[in-house]
Design an enzyme around this catalytic site. Structure first.
Site, mmCIF file in Angstrom:
data_model
loop_
_atom_site.group_PDB
_atom_site.id
_atom_site.type_symbol
_atom_site.label_atom_id
_atom_site.label_comp_id
_atom_site.label_asym_id
_atom_site.label_seq_id
_atom_site.Cartn_x
_atom_site.Cartn_y
_atom_site.Cartn_z
ATOM 1 N N PRO A 149 0.638 -0.836 0.010
ATOM 2 C CA PRO A 149 0.080 -0.004 0.260
ATOM 3 C C PRO A 149 1.051 1.512 -0.188
ATOM 4 C CG PRO A 149 0.336 -0.544 1.961
ATOM 5 C CD PRO A 149 0.875 -1.738 1.038
ATOM 6 N N TRP A 150 -0.104 2.343 0.005
ATOM 7 C CA TRP A 150 0.947 4.077 -0.650
ATOM 8 C C TRP A 150 1.023 4.233 1.550
ATOM 9 C CZ3 TRP A 150 -2.819 6.854 2.806
ATOM 10 C CH2 TRP A 150 -3.681 6.241 1.732
ATOM 11 N N LYS A 180 4.309 -5.870 -6.617
ATOM 12 C CA LYS A 180 4.452 -4.630 -7.485
ATOM 13 C C LYS A 180 4.121 -3.384 -5.894
ATOM 14 C CE LYS A 180 0.587 -2.739 -8.271
ATOM 15 N NZ LYS A 180 -0.218 -1.710 -8.116
ATOM 16 N N PRO A 181 3.694 -2.182 -5.818
ATOM 17 C CA PRO A 181 4.058 -1.603 -5.216
ATOM 18 C C PRO A 181 2.783 -0.612 -5.289
ATOM 19 C CG PRO A 181 5.990 -0.651 -6.448
ATOM 20 C CD PRO A 181 5.407 -1.910 -6.914
ATOM 21 N N SER A 182 1.949 0.456 -4.801
ATOM 22 C CA SER A 182 1.619 1.413 -5.247
ATOM 23 C C SER A 182 0.630 2.304 -6.054
ATOM 24 C CB SER A 182 1.254 1.730 -3.407
ATOM 25 O OG SER A 182 -0.471 2.688 -3.982
ATOM 26 N N GLU A 205 -3.865 -8.884 4.593
ATOM 27 C CA GLU A 205 -3.967 -7.624 6.103
ATOM 28 C C GLU A 205 -4.118 -6.632 5.565
ATOM 29 O OE1 GLU A 205 -3.560 -5.284 8.019
ATOM 30 O OE2 GLU A 205 -1.449 -4.099 7.571
ATOM 31 N N CYS A 229 -3.707 1.062 9.401
ATOM 32 C CA CYS A 229 -5.354 0.795 9.783
ATOM 33 C C CYS A 229 -5.097 0.101 11.218
ATOM 34 C CB CYS A 229 -5.172 -0.904 8.853
ATOM 35 S SG CYS A 229 -2.969 -1.260 8.881
ATOM 36 N N GLU A 282 -13.732 3.212 7.726
ATOM 37 C CA GLU A 282 -12.783 3.203 8.420
ATOM 38 C C GLU A 282 -12.539 4.892 7.638
ATOM 39 O OE1 GLU A 282 -8.100 1.007 7.796
ATOM 40 O OE2 GLU A 282 -9.451 0.839 6.591
#
Length: 486
Positions: free
Chosen positions: A155-156, A180-182, A253, A287, A387
Site C-alpha cells: 500500500p501507499w 507491485k507497490p502502490s 492484511e 489501519c 474506516e
C-alpha cells in the site's frame, strides 16, 4: 515518457536489471505536499509481469535450495545496507509520501533494518514436530519448505516498511518474489529492490510498478503459488476471489477500525496525549490508528476536551518542518474521502476541532487535512462503521464495560484495539473478549519484530512479523520411511 527532463525516471527491477515497461509507457508520480508531478514510473503490462514471474521462477530453482545460513547472511547484509543508506532512503520515502523527515528517519528506518535482522535469524530456527515412530516400523518427520514464487502488493501508507514486512519473511523462507507497490508511492520500493540486488541472486526479488490493472495481472498470473496484499477490504476481497479460481494461497492484511476503550479510572491526560499521537501519526493513514475512542461516562466530556486540546496543539505541515507530527494525505482521492466523511456528519454529531483542509504554506497546498475530533456519533453512523483513514478521531460515550465491549466488537474489522485502565482484571477480561488480532493495554500502536501482526473478520488473515509471519511463507511436507523391520 514525460517531456520534462527534470522528472525522476523510475524503472522496474526484473531479473537483477533495471528495465522500462515493455511498451515504454509511464505514468505520473505526484508529490502529495504540492500536488505536482515529480517522477515517471513504468506503466507495466502483461508482458512485464510475465517477464518478472519468469525471472522469479528461474531464480527459485536455486534460491529455494540455499541453506538457511546463506539466506540469513544475505538478509543481514541488506539490513546493514539500509542503515548505511538511511538518509537516501528517507529522502525518497518522504518525496513519495510527504511524511516528516525526522519522524521517518527515527520511527521507520530503524524497524525496517531490524525486521530484516529478525528474519535473518528466524530463517535458521524453523521448527517442526519431532521425528519418530508414530506408526510401528516406520519413521516420520516433517519438512518445512518454501512455497515457491510469491506475488505481493503493497500500500501507499508505509510503502517501504510494508514492502519489508512482506519480502523479508518470504525471502528468509526461501521463496522468490514479484512485488507491485502502490502506484502513488513506487519510488522507495524500487530503491530498496535496487539495494537488494547486490546481495541476492538475479530474479529472487523483482519489482514492477503500475496501477490496479497491473496488480490484477500479478494476482491472476498462473506462476505464483501464493499472493499477499496489504490494502483495503475491497482490494483484499478482489484478490481472494481471483486467487480462489486457481487455489493460490492468500495472505491478507486489510483495513481496521481500532477501538480505543478509555475507562473512567484511566490516567486521562496521559491517555489523551498518547491516543492523539497514535491517532494522528502518519495523518491517521494507518489501519491500526487510534481513531475510534470509546470513553467512560464520568470522563467522557473531559476526555473530549483533552483530545480537542491535543488536536489544536499538534501540527501538520511540510516534511522539513521539525514541529509537525504528520504530513499530507497521500492523494486527492483520499483527501476527498476524508473530507466527505466529515462533511456528511449527521446532525447529532459535533466537530470539536479541525474538520477541514489545513492551510499549509499560506494556502491549500497539497493534500493536507487538519487534526480533527468528532463527538456525539452513534454506533451505526458511517463514521464509526467505516474506516476514515485520515487524521480524524471520533469519541463515543459508553455506559458500562459490557456496552464498551459490544460497541468495540460491533464493526466488521478485527485488526487492533487498546484498553486504558488501572484495573488489571478488567484489562485481562477485555483482552480476552476483544475480537481483534492485537490488543494493547495502556498503550497503542507499538510493534516489535518478534510479535505477530494480523487481524480477524474483514481485516483479513495471515500474520506479518514474528515466527508466525515466517511460517505463513512455508509449506509442510510429511515424509515417512519404512524401517524394513519384521
Amino acid at each position: 515518457m514525460p517531456e520534462n527532463s527534470d522528472l525522476k525516471v523510475l524503472k522496474n527491477v526484473v531479473g537483477g536489471e533495471l528495465v522500462e515497461a515493455a511498451s515504454g509507457a509511464t505514468y505520473d508520480v505526484v508529490d502529495p505536499t504540492t500536488g505536482a508531478v515529480y517522477a515517471a514510473a513504468p506503466a507495466s503490462g502483461a508482458e512485464d509481469v510475465d517477464r518478472a514471474y519468469a525471472a522469479a521462477a528461474a531464480a527459485f530453482e536455486t534460491w529455494g535450495r540455499t541453506s538457511p545460513k546463506e539466506r540469513s547472511e544475505a538478509l543481514l547484509k541488506i539490513a546493514d545496507a539500509i542503515d548505511a543508506r538511511a538518509d537516501e532512503i528517507v529522502a525518497v520515502e518522504v518525496k513519495d509520501t510527504g511524511k516528516p523527515i525526522g519522524l521517518t528517519a527515527s520511527e521507520e528506518l530503524p524497524p525496517s533494518s531490524d525486521h530484516f535482522r529478525f528474519f535473518a535469524g528466524a530463517a535458521r530456527v524453523l521448527e517442526g514436530k519431532s521425528a519418530g515412530e508414530y506408526l510401528p516400523g516406520h519413521t516420520s518427520w516433517i519438512r518445512r519448505e518454501p512455497i515457491g514464487v510469491v506475488g505481493q502488493v503493497t500500500p501507499w501508507n508505509y510503502p517501504l516498511m510494508m514492502m519489508i514486512w512482506k519480502i523479508a519473511p518470504a525471502l528468509a523462507a526461501g521463496n522468490t518474489v514479484v512485488l507491485k507497490p502502490s502506484d502513488t508511492t513506487p519510488a522507495s520500493s524500487v530503491l530498496l529492490a535496487e539495494i537488494c540486488q547486490e546481495f541476492l541472486p538475479p530474479g529472487v526479488l523483482n519489482v514492477v510498478t503500475g496501477d490496479r490493472d497491473t496488480g490484477r495481472l500479478l494476482v491472476t498470473h498462473k506462476t505464483p503459488q501464493m499472493v499477499s496484499i496489504t490494502g483495503s477490504v475491497r482490494a483484499g476481497m478482489e484478490v481472494a476471489g481471483a486467487a480462489a479460481t486457481d487455489l493460490k494461497r492468500v495472505h491478507l492484511e486489510l483495513g481496521g477500525k481500532a477501538p480505543v476503550i478509555v475507562f473512567d479510572d484511566a490516567d486521562l491526560e496521559a491517555a489523551a496525549e498518547a491516543i492523539a499521537t497514535a491517532g494522528y501519526f502518519n495523518a491517521g493513514q494507518d489501519c491500526t490508528a487510534a481513531t475510534r475512542v470509546l470513553a467512560g461516562p464520568r470522563i467522557h466530556d473531559d476526555f473530549v476536551s483533552a483530545l480537542t486540546e491535543q488536536a489544536r496543539t499538534l501540527k501538520t505541515g511540510m516534511p522539513d518542518d521539525e514541529d509537525v507530527l504528520f504530513g499530507p494525505l497521500n492523494n486527492p482521492d483520499q483527501l476527498a474521502r476524508v473530507s466527505g466523511m466529515v462533511d456528511r456528519l449527521p446532525d447529532h454529531a459535533n466537530v470539536e476541532a479541525g474538520g477541514g483542509r489545513a492551510d499549509v504554506a499560506g494556502g491549500e497546498q497539497g493534500y493536507f487535512y487538519q487534526p480533527t475530533v468528532l463527538s456525539g456519533l452513534r454506533q451505526d453512523d458511517e463514521q464509526i462503521q467505516s474506516e476514515i483513514f485520515g487524521p480524524v478521531i471520533t469519541v463515543q460515550r459508553f455506559d458500562d464495560e459490557a456496552e464498551a465491549l459490544r460497541w468495540a466488537n460491533g464493526v466488521e474489522y478485527g485488526l487492533s484495539s487498546s484498553v486504558w485502565t488501572r484495573d488489571h482484571a478488567r484489562a485481562l477480561r477485555m483482552s480476552r473478549d476483544l475480537d481483534f488480532g492485537v490488543v494493547w493495554i495502556n498503550t497503542h500502536i507499538p510493534f516489535v519484530s518478534e510479535m505477530p501482526h494480523g487481524g480477524f473478520k474483514h481485516s483479513g488473515y495471515g500474520k506479518d512479523l514474528s515466527m508466525y509471519g515466517l511460517e505463513d511463507y512455508t509449506r509442510i511436507k510429511h515424509v515417512m520411511s519404512f524401517l524394513g523391520e519384521g
